[in-house]
Design an enzyme around this catalytic site. Structure first.
Site, mmCIF file in Angstrom:
data_model
loop_
_atom_site.group_PDB
_atom_site.id
_atom_site.type_symbol
_atom_site.label_atom_id
_atom_site.label_comp_id
_atom_site.label_asym_id
_atom_site.label_seq_id
_atom_site.Cartn_x
_atom_site.Cartn_y
_atom_site.Cartn_z
ATOM 1 N N GLY A 13 51.594 88.627 -22.752
ATOM 2 C CA GLY A 13 50.693 87.614 -22.233
ATOM 3 C C GLY A 13 50.715 86.810 -21.582
ATOM 4 N NE ARG A 14 45.238 84.370 -18.670
ATOM 5 C CZ ARG A 14 45.010 85.472 -19.221
ATOM 6 N NH1 ARG A 14 45.295 86.354 -18.182
ATOM 7 N NH2 ARG A 14 44.560 85.816 -20.247
ATOM 8 C CB THR A 101 46.226 80.518 -30.160
ATOM 9 O OG1 THR A 101 46.745 81.133 -30.522
ATOM 10 C CG2 THR A 101 44.575 81.237 -30.387
ATOM 11 C CG ASN A 126 46.788 70.739 -22.404
ATOM 12 O OD1 ASN A 126 48.343 70.358 -21.884
ATOM 13 N ND2 ASN A 126 46.051 71.341 -21.563
ATOM 14 C CG HIS A 157 40.624 76.970 -18.571
ATOM 15 N ND1 HIS A 157 39.487 75.723 -18.894
ATOM 16 C CD2 HIS A 157 41.747 76.862 -19.172
ATOM 17 C CE1 HIS A 157 41.024 75.001 -19.734
ATOM 18 N NE2 HIS A 157 41.716 75.255 -18.850
ATOM 19 C CE LYS A 161 39.834 78.120 -22.006
ATOM 20 N NZ LYS A 161 41.200 78.391 -23.431
ATOM 21 N N GLY A 167 40.412 74.333 -25.600
ATOM 22 C CA GLY A 167 40.443 73.807 -26.913
ATOM 23 C C GLY A 167 41.139 71.815 -25.997
HETATM 24 N N1 LIG Z 1 47.591 75.048 -25.882
HETATM 25 C C1 LIG Z 1 48.073 74.868 -24.119
HETATM 26 O O1 LIG Z 1 48.072 74.373 -24.565
HETATM 27 C C2 LIG Z 1 47.792 76.187 -24.120
HETATM 28 C C3 LIG Z 1 46.923 77.263 -25.074
HETATM 29 N N2 LIG Z 1 46.511 78.476 -24.522
HETATM 30 C C4 LIG Z 1 45.949 79.862 -25.894
HETATM 31 O O2 LIG Z 1 46.473 80.533 -25.952
HETATM 32 C C5 LIG Z 1 45.625 81.642 -26.021
HETATM 33 C C6 LIG Z 1 46.612 82.634 -24.842
HETATM 34 O O3 LIG Z 1 46.197 82.736 -23.887
HETATM 35 P P1 LIG Z 1 46.470 83.423 -22.521
HETATM 36 O O4 LIG Z 1 48.300 83.757 -22.597
HETATM 37 O O5 LIG Z 1 46.330 83.080 -21.265
HETATM 38 O O6 LIG Z 1 45.694 84.879 -23.526
HETATM 39 P P2 LIG Z 1 46.625 86.101 -22.808
HETATM 40 O O7 LIG Z 1 45.461 87.251 -23.477
HETATM 41 O O8 LIG Z 1 47.146 86.732 -21.475
HETATM 42 O O9 LIG Z 1 47.841 86.634 -23.881
HETATM 43 C C7 LIG Z 1 47.232 86.872 -24.974
HETATM 44 C C8 LIG Z 1 48.688 87.805 -26.069
HETATM 45 O O10 LIG Z 1 48.671 87.979 -27.559
HETATM 46 C C9 LIG Z 1 48.045 89.405 -27.718
HETATM 47 N N3 LIG Z 1 48.076 90.249 -28.591
HETATM 48 C C10 LIG Z 1 47.149 90.579 -28.979
HETATM 49 N N4 LIG Z 1 47.023 90.854 -30.362
HETATM 50 C C11 LIG Z 1 48.106 90.505 -30.982
HETATM 51 C C12 LIG Z 1 48.571 90.365 -31.915
HETATM 52 N N5 LIG Z 1 48.814 90.783 -33.482
HETATM 53 N N6 LIG Z 1 50.265 89.610 -32.245
HETATM 54 C C13 LIG Z 1 50.865 89.992 -30.950
HETATM 55 N N7 LIG Z 1 49.890 89.819 -29.886
HETATM 56 C C14 LIG Z 1 49.071 90.115 -30.111
HETATM 57 C C15 LIG Z 1 47.520 90.335 -26.131
HETATM 58 O O11 LIG Z 1 47.914 91.418 -26.192
HETATM 59 P P3 LIG Z 1 46.679 92.028 -25.377
HETATM 60 O O12 LIG Z 1 46.174 91.637 -24.155
HETATM 61 O O13 LIG Z 1 47.299 93.844 -25.402
HETATM 62 O O14 LIG Z 1 44.659 91.815 -26.478
HETATM 63 C C16 LIG Z 1 47.889 89.570 -24.425
HETATM 64 O O15 LIG Z 1 49.397 89.861 -24.473
HETATM 65 C C17 LIG Z 1 44.683 80.707 -25.354
HETATM 66 O O16 LIG Z 1 44.012 81.202 -26.683
HETATM 67 C C18 LIG Z 1 44.348 80.162 -24.957
HETATM 68 O O17 LIG Z 1 43.643 79.423 -25.016
HETATM 69 C C19 LIG Z 1 46.509 78.694 -22.816
HETATM 70 C C20 LIG Z 1 47.198 77.700 -22.030
HETATM 71 C C21 LIG Z 1 48.277 76.672 -22.923
HETATM 72 O O1 LIG Z 2 43.244 80.026 -21.731
HETATM 73 C C1 LIG Z 2 43.786 79.069 -21.389
HETATM 74 O O2 LIG Z 2 44.471 79.311 -20.414
HETATM 75 C C2 LIG Z 2 44.365 77.395 -21.443
HETATM 76 N N1 LIG Z 2 43.949 77.152 -22.388
HETATM 77 C C3 LIG Z 2 44.006 75.621 -23.336
HETATM 78 C C4 LIG Z 2 42.206 75.687 -23.356
HETATM 79 O O3 LIG Z 2 41.681 76.368 -23.597
HETATM 80 O O4 LIG Z 2 42.896 74.132 -23.613
HETATM 81 C C5 LIG Z 2 45.415 75.117 -22.048
HETATM 82 C C6 LIG Z 2 44.907 75.217 -21.147
HETATM 83 O O5 LIG Z 2 44.039 74.576 -20.429
HETATM 84 C C7 LIG Z 2 44.681 76.973 -20.333
#
Ligand SMILES: NC(=O)C1=CN([C@@H]2O[C@H](COP(=O)(O)OP(=O)(O)OC[C@H]3O[C@@H](n4cnc5c(N)ncnc54)[C@H](OP(=O)(O)O)[C@@H]3O)[C@@H](O)[C@H]2O)C=CC1
Ligand SMILES: O=C(O)C1=N[C@H](C(=O)O)C[C@H](O)C1
Length: 270
Positions: A13-14, A101, A126, A157, A161, A167
């Site tokens: 994922g990202r 997440t 975050n 975002h 998203k 969050g």
């Molecule tokens: N707290 C923080 O600082 C931040 C939080 N986030 C949060 O992180 C989460 C992910 O964001 P982002 O990376 O952009 O999303 P992405 O969709 O790019 O990444 C999530 C990944 O998880 C995979 N996935 C799905 N099911 C499973 C499984 N059973 N086991 C393992 N991996 C799995 C997805 O695969 P597939 O695409 O094939 O479904 C995907 O590759 C979001 O909830 C976002 O809001 C993001 C940035 C910062």
């Molecule tokens: O989904 C994202 O990309 C991000 N998710 C987090 C949120 O829900 O606040 C953190 C960041 O802003 C990026």
């Protein structure tokens, strides 16, 4: 001291790819596993090659249990349902679970309290230093200004998203509510549409914009009589979240089981 062996969930994922890069660059941390969903096209690929930091010898797998065996921690930026499942496995294995997440229901959040009786869980909407400092400022300003200052939180975002409000927006809303000495649940206005009537006194409002490739922008507005105070944060690069997550895992290695946040990791508690 031995290196902390970390597993990345959502490895393709990202966030997953940036986490793998940051682990690669961080002394004291090593990549021990990489998990994706079982039917992902990334299964079997080398995690480091996919993340752009060279061959690691760690293949992406759909088998979370085998990936976790022998690990010290898991970095989890996936989806609410996946994080709930991983929290059970992490608690059984007694390893640090860093949850980035977002988008959980209240019931899902309660489940993490049970997991935290057995393992260290660090969860934050975050993981960046900047946003957690901003939250401390928001709490202070909200506690200083009177109720004639309306609080509104605006976030933007990228178009992919999946959840709203973000969050981070909710974390900032909690900080504002704490500063005011009220419960966010009772004062959140999460959506407005149609003939809403005047703003309800004491509400903390949220507005979510989605588009393009925006990493994450947040603004907290205090709109008062004849003036406006605005506190904001702009994320320019996902490595700010990944560095915070790896720092949280390293910090969590020597802690007792419990539910922690980035406020604990960064030492920002009052
Ligand atoms: N707290 C923080 O600082 C931040 C939080 N986030 C949060 O992180 C989460 C992910 O964001 P982002 O990376 O952009 O999303 P992405 O969709 O790019 O990444 C999530 C990944 O998880 C995979 N996935 C799905 N099911 C499973 C499984 N059973 N086991 C393992 N991996 C799995 C997805 O695969 P597939 O695409 O094939 O479904 C995907 O590759 C979001 O909830 C976002 O809001 C993001 C940035 C910062
Ligand atoms: O989904 C994202 O990309 C991000 N998710 C987090 C949120 O829900 O606040 C953190 C960041 O802003 C990026």
């Amino acid at each position: 001291m031995s290196e902390m062996r970390l597993v990345v969930a959502g490895a393709a994922g990202r966030m997953g790819r940036v986490l793998i890069q940051v682990i690669h660059e961080t002394p004291g941390a090593t990549l021990a596993g990489a998990i994706e969903q079982a039917d992902s096209i990334a299964i079997g690929q080398d995690a480091g090659l996919l993340a752009g930091c060279g061959q690691t010898g760690v293949e992406i797998t759909g088998d979370a249990l085998s990936a976790i065996a022998g690990a010290d921690g898991i970095l989890d930026f996936t989806s609410p349902e996946v994080s709930v499942e991983l929290s059970v496995l992490a608690a059984q294995a007694r390893i640090v679970h860093v949850i980035g997440t977002t988008g959980f229901t209240a019931a899902q959040l309660v489940g993490f309290e049970a997991a935290a009786r057995h393992a260290v869980v660090v969860r934050s909407g975050n993981m960046s230093l900047g946003v957690n400092l901003l939250a401390a400022l928001v709490e202070k300003v909200a506690g200083t200004l009177g109720s004639e200052y309306d609080i509104e939180i605006v976030e933007m975002h990228h178009r992919m998203k999946a959840d709203a409000p973000s969050g981070t927006a909710l974390l900032l809303g909690e900080a504002a509510a704490k500063g005011r000495g009220v419960s966010l649940d009772q004062h959140a206005a999460r959506a407005r549409d149609g003939r809403t009537g005047p703003r309800r006194a004491g509400d903390i409002g949220f507005a979510s914009l989605r588009g393009g490739t925006v990493v994450g922008d947040h603004k907290v507005i205090f709109a008062g009589p004849g003036e406006r105070i605005e506190l904001s944060h702009a994320a320019e690069d996902r490595s700010i979240f990944a560095r915070g997550a790896v720092q949280a895992a390293l910090w969590g290695k020597s802690r007792k089981p419990g539910l922690y946040s980035m406020v604990d990791v960064l030492g920002l508690a009052d």
